[in-house]
Design a protein around this motif. Structure first.
Motif, PDB file in Angstrom:
ATOM      1  N   THR A  17      12.483 -15.882  40.495  1.00 24.72           N
ATOM      2  CA  THR A  17      12.623 -17.150  39.785  1.00 24.72           C
ATOM      3  C   THR A  17      13.833 -17.881  40.342  1.00 24.72           C
ATOM      4  O   THR A  17      14.889 -17.276  40.520  1.00 24.72           O
ATOM      5  N   ARG A  57       8.307 -18.333  40.364  1.00 20.57           N
ATOM      6  CA  ARG A  57       8.511 -19.500  39.489  1.00 20.57           C
ATOM      7  C   ARG A  57       9.660 -20.323  40.040  1.00 20.57           C
ATOM      8  O   ARG A  57      10.686 -19.774  40.417  1.00 20.57           O
ATOM      9  N   TYR A  59      12.015 -23.744  39.025  1.00 20.58           N
ATOM     10  CA  TYR A  59      12.408 -24.773  38.063  1.00 20.58           C
ATOM     11  C   TYR A  59      13.100 -25.891  38.828  1.00 20.58           C
ATOM     12  O   TYR A  59      14.025 -25.635  39.607  1.00 20.58           O
ATOM     13  N   SER A  74       8.954 -27.738  35.874  1.00 24.51           N
ATOM     14  CA  SER A  74       8.784 -26.420  36.474  1.00 24.51           C
ATOM     15  C   SER A  74       7.322 -26.222  36.798  1.00 24.51           C
ATOM     16  O   SER A  74       6.457 -26.880  36.239  1.00 24.51           O
ATOM     17  N   THR A  76       4.583 -22.842  38.021  1.00 29.03           N
ATOM     18  CA  THR A  76       4.405 -21.441  38.365  1.00 29.03           C
ATOM     19  C   THR A  76       3.639 -21.388  39.663  1.00 29.03           C
ATOM     20  O   THR A  76       2.691 -22.139  39.866  1.00 29.03           O
TER      21      THR A  76
END
Length: 80
Positions: A17, A57, A59, A74, A76
């Motif tokens: 992430t 992921r 953001y 954001s 995925t």
């Protein structure tokens, strides 16, 4: 592009992430929606070119000039 280099660096440490702040939407006064569009396009291009990336992921943090609104976009990474 700098976004792609940043994502490559995150992938190098096997990050899953990541968060990327927009640059230029504050004092430089670039339109936030334009900056977001460029960032999204750059992220998608990196992901398309690097299907084995560890990143799951992303953001995107975008500053809107209205102090009451701080928007975070954001998405995925599909299929991960």
């Amino acid at each position: 592009m700098k976004i792609e280099k940043a994502l490559a660096a995150f992938n190098g440490v096997r990050a899953k992430t990541v968060a990327l702040p927009a640059v230029g939407t504050g004092k430089m006064n670039y339109p936030p929606s334009d900056v977001a569009d460029v960032m999204i396009k750059s992220c998608k291009q990196y992901l398309d070119n690097n299907p084995q990336t560890s990143i799951q992921r992303i953001y995107l943090v975008i500053y809107w000039h209205d102090d009451t609104v701080h928007q975070v976009r954001s998405f995925t990474v599909l299929g991960r």
